[in-house]
Design an enzyme around this catalytic site. Structure first.
Site: not given
Ligand SMILES: *[C@@H]1O[C@H](CO)[C@@H](O)[C@H](O)[C@H]1NC(C)=O
Ligand SMILES: *[C@@H]1O[C@H](CO)[C@@H](O)[C@H](O)[C@H]1NC(C)=O
Ligand SMILES: *[C@@H]1O[C@H](CO)[C@@H](O)[C@H](O)[C@H]1NC(C)=O
Ligand SMILES: *[C@@H]1O[C@H](CO)[C@@H](O)[C@H](O)[C@H]1NC(C)=O
Length: 660
Positions: A323, A528
């Site tokens: 990521d 997020e």
């Protein structure tokens, strides 16, 4: 992935990166002089599309220098990806982070021009290996102004319709290709077990079986794989997909983003890993590793789960990707020891690193670790073999540049119709009428005067949520689409007066003879960790609007949210309630249903809790006392015959495709 939470100590300045580039070029020039194999030579196996992919990979790998291999493992951000950087470092991949566009409101051809320019630099290098450009197309090609924005995954979970997901995958692939992009970081196959998680809306469901069925979107993105367990992309109108985030991202304690999933191996597999088996069987090209930890061990350097389980036991043959700054985050504070980050994550089995800014530092560090033998050539070759396999599968060597005949696919009308269909099917009717009274829905189209109210009634940005145009998304007129207010106005009789008030006070509706009110409120955009919530409330203005309106006129409340939120205290005042999730640009789908042209078919993809204290609360739990259980969803009992006639009359395509 997304922007950094902890940027202290991380070098973000392009100027600084360019300085590093300058230093490294001097070190590297001897490599360039040493190797003069011309790309595109007649008879060169890797350039010959009639050869087997595995033979092309082996041939190309045998021609590559260490620097060229390391370049393939490096993914950098668009903002630092000058053509000179691509060619000097043999960069393998470029990423657009959330909201990272070539220009505000850039058109599809501006996107394609940018990518082609970078591609030209890559294909002009010694071996001519094309870059693979990747983007977070998680509900349509959502960074692109004017693209069709589909409902976020939680809404697709409510449809229980895998074939719809497949069609959305195909449309998203086309809109990505329309901007020159062959690779998307989707789907997210997280199994969100706690809605306090800021990414819960990226999860189709709390139920593993439902998430498994929705991996069918991969078949839409990539095409129908002819064999299982082999990376596959059908054609230049499909893209390479990315199943994410491996593994346990949706299981963290209290739903805290990027934190720790505490669970034994058997449950990890049963709840969180099984959807990867489906994704791999469907030929998914790549897998993104999760920021989170499993029992205290960061996934980004978890050799057991990445190499032994994902690659060996599950037989995944595509490439793994970190990521965004994921390897930096294996230490606390982030980026404390980059040598350790690179060493432990590459040795754990990560093939491509989404650096994405400090590429010179990454390349230098990886180079020394390979030079001193801490990372073996065998490991590097495994990584590069996997990356090249996906690039050959994608046809990038034959067609590295964007196909301009696809630019018009971005936001094209049949994609918008498909998104509208998805919105219709995603709506979940939670309440319809006060106990003992008649149902409020379907609403009549033919009344003198109605009130539409709330912060989300006339706001495209709010109805799209996070990951829309920008990373976090934003309220306002961010991209073209149909707001819910516009959809209502389009649908009621021309004689119906529609009053719109974003935040009416308690007296507003009194004495105005509204036949009914439609209140549209909910969460404002987030994603997020910025979306992590300990309270799961909607903004107080929304609650106020519900109370002000519903206390004086019959009201339908349409809730726009990425997850179940706390509504039990306000439920009594509402006459009807619809969970619309984060529907995207096609608000017309909501009007199609509330006015009875279509019935509600959506069922809750998540348990709707009464209080935060009950969390985590998932279907199958021994003590299960939700406000609305998993799978709940009312309908208006509109006869199928009536609806079929309507479909024929309006000539709208396939509403009743089964989800066999
Ligand atoms: C950083 O990590 C490397 C590799 O694990 C290790 O050898 C080194 O001692 C670490 N440096 C510090 C300052 O901890
Ligand atoms: C470009 O896309 C069109 C439409 O899908 C297709 O017919 C054509 O073959 C593609 N061109 C190339 C060079 O792939
Ligand atoms: C409301 O409706 C009633 C009964 O139909 C009517 O008498 C009254 O004038 C209306 N009021 C307004 C403000 O339209
Ligand atoms: C629809 O049918 C169900 C079950 O038969 C019933 O409980 C419900 O009241 C009906 N709803 C409407 C709007 O007629």
């Amino acid at each position: 992935m997304g922007m950094a939470r902890c940027t202290r100590g991380s070098i973000r300045s392009t100027v600084y990166c360019r300085m590093l580039v300058g230093l490294l070029v001097c070190e590297m020039s001897w490599f360039l002089l040493d190797h003069v194999v011309a790309a595109g030579d007649g008879g060169v196996v890797y350039m010959d599309s009639s050869q087997l992919i595995e033979d092309r990979v082996t041939d190309l790998l045998s021609r590559m220098t260490v620097q060229e291999k390391i370049g393939q493992m490096t993914q950098i951000e668009r903002a630092v990806a000058d053509p000179s950087v691509i060619s000097e470092y043999f960069i393998g991949s470029v990423v657009s982070g959330g909201g990272s566009a070539p220009a505000p409101r850039a058109s599809p051809s501006v996107w394609a021009d940018m990518i082609d320019k970078l591609q030209h630099a890559a294909t002009s290098t010694r071996l001519g290996i094309p870059i693979i450009y990747g983007i977070d197309a998680v509900h349509g090609n959502n960074n692109v102004y004017g693209a069709t924005i589909f409902p976020h995954n939680i809404g697709l979970g409510a449809t229980r319709d895998p074939l719809l997901a497949r069609r959305i995958g195909a449309a998203t692939a086309l809109e990505a290709r329309g901007t020159g992009i062959p690779y998307v970081f989707a789907p997210c196959i997280a199994v969100c077990r706690d809605p306090r998680w800021g990414r819960c809306y990226e999860s189709y469901s709390e139920d593993t079986q439902l998430v498994r069925s929705m991996t069918e979107i991969i078949t839409g993105l990539q095409g129908q794989a002819p064999t299982t367990n082999t990376p596959f992309v059908e054609s230049g109108s499909r893209v390479a997909a990315c199943a994410k985030h491996f593994v346990g991202d949706g299981g963290t304690v209290n739903g805290v983003d990027e934190s720790n999933t505490v669970i034994n191996y058997k449950k990890l597999v049963e709840i969180h890993m099984v959807p990867y088996v489906d994704a791999i069987a469907k030929g998914v090209s790549t897998v993104m590793i999760s920021y989170s930890s499993w029992n205290g061990h960061k996934m980004h350097n978890n050799h057991y789960l990445i190499t032994q389980i994902l690659k060996s036991r599950l037989g995944f043959k595509g490439f793994t990707i970190s990521d965004w700054e994921g390897i930096d985050r294996v230490t606390c504070p982030w980026h404390r020891n980059y040598t350790y980050s690179v060493l432990s994550s590459v040795n754990a089995g990560i093939d491509m690193v989404m650096v994405p800014f400090q590429y010179a530092s990454f390349i230098n560090t990886l180079t020394s670790l390979v030079t001193d033998g801490s990372i073996s050539m065998e490991r590097v070759d495994d990584a590069v073999r996997r990356i090249l396999r996906v690039k050959f599968t994608l046809g990038l060597f034959e067609q590295p540049f964007s196909n301009r005949s696809l630019t018009s696919s971005v936001g094209q009308s049949d994609h918008r119709e498909l998104a509208r269909e998805a919105v219709r099917k995603s709506l979940v009717l939670l309440k319809n009428g006060q106990t003992g009274n008649a149902e409020l829905l379907p609403l009549s189209k033919n009344v003198p005067r109605i009130l539409v109210a709330g912060s989300h009634a006339n706001d495209i940005g709010n109805q799209c949520g996070g990951w829309t145009i920008s990373w976090q998304g934003a309220a306002g007129n961010t991209t073209p689409g149909t707001t819910i207010l516009q959809a209502i106005s389009n649908t009621v009789a021309t004689t119906t007066q529609v009053d719109f008030q974003e935040a009416p006070d308690a007296n507003y509706a009194k004495g105005k003879n509204f036949s009914y009110a439609i209140v549209v409120v909910g969460e404002t955009p987030y994603t997020e960790y910025e979306g992590d919530s300990t309270t799961l409330t909607i903004p107080s203005e929304g609650i106020q609007t519900i109370q002000n309106v519903c206390s004086s006129v019959q009201c339908l409340v349409i809730l726009i949210s990425g997850r179940p939120v706390i509504i039990e205290p306000y439920l009594p005042v509402m006459d009807a309630l619809v969970a619309a999730w984060l529907p995207g640009t096609e608000g017309q789908g909501i009007a199609d249903v509330i006015f009875g042209d279509q019935d509600f078919v959506g069922k809750l993809p998540r348990t709707w809790m009464r209080t935060v204290a009950q969390l985590p609360l998932n279907v199958g739990d021994p003590a299960y006392d939700p406000l609305f259980p998993y799978g709940f969803g009312l309908s208006m009992n509109i006869s199928t015959t009536a609806l079929k006639n309507y479909v024929v009359k309006k000539q709208v395509v396939v509403f009743f495709e089964s989800s066999a």
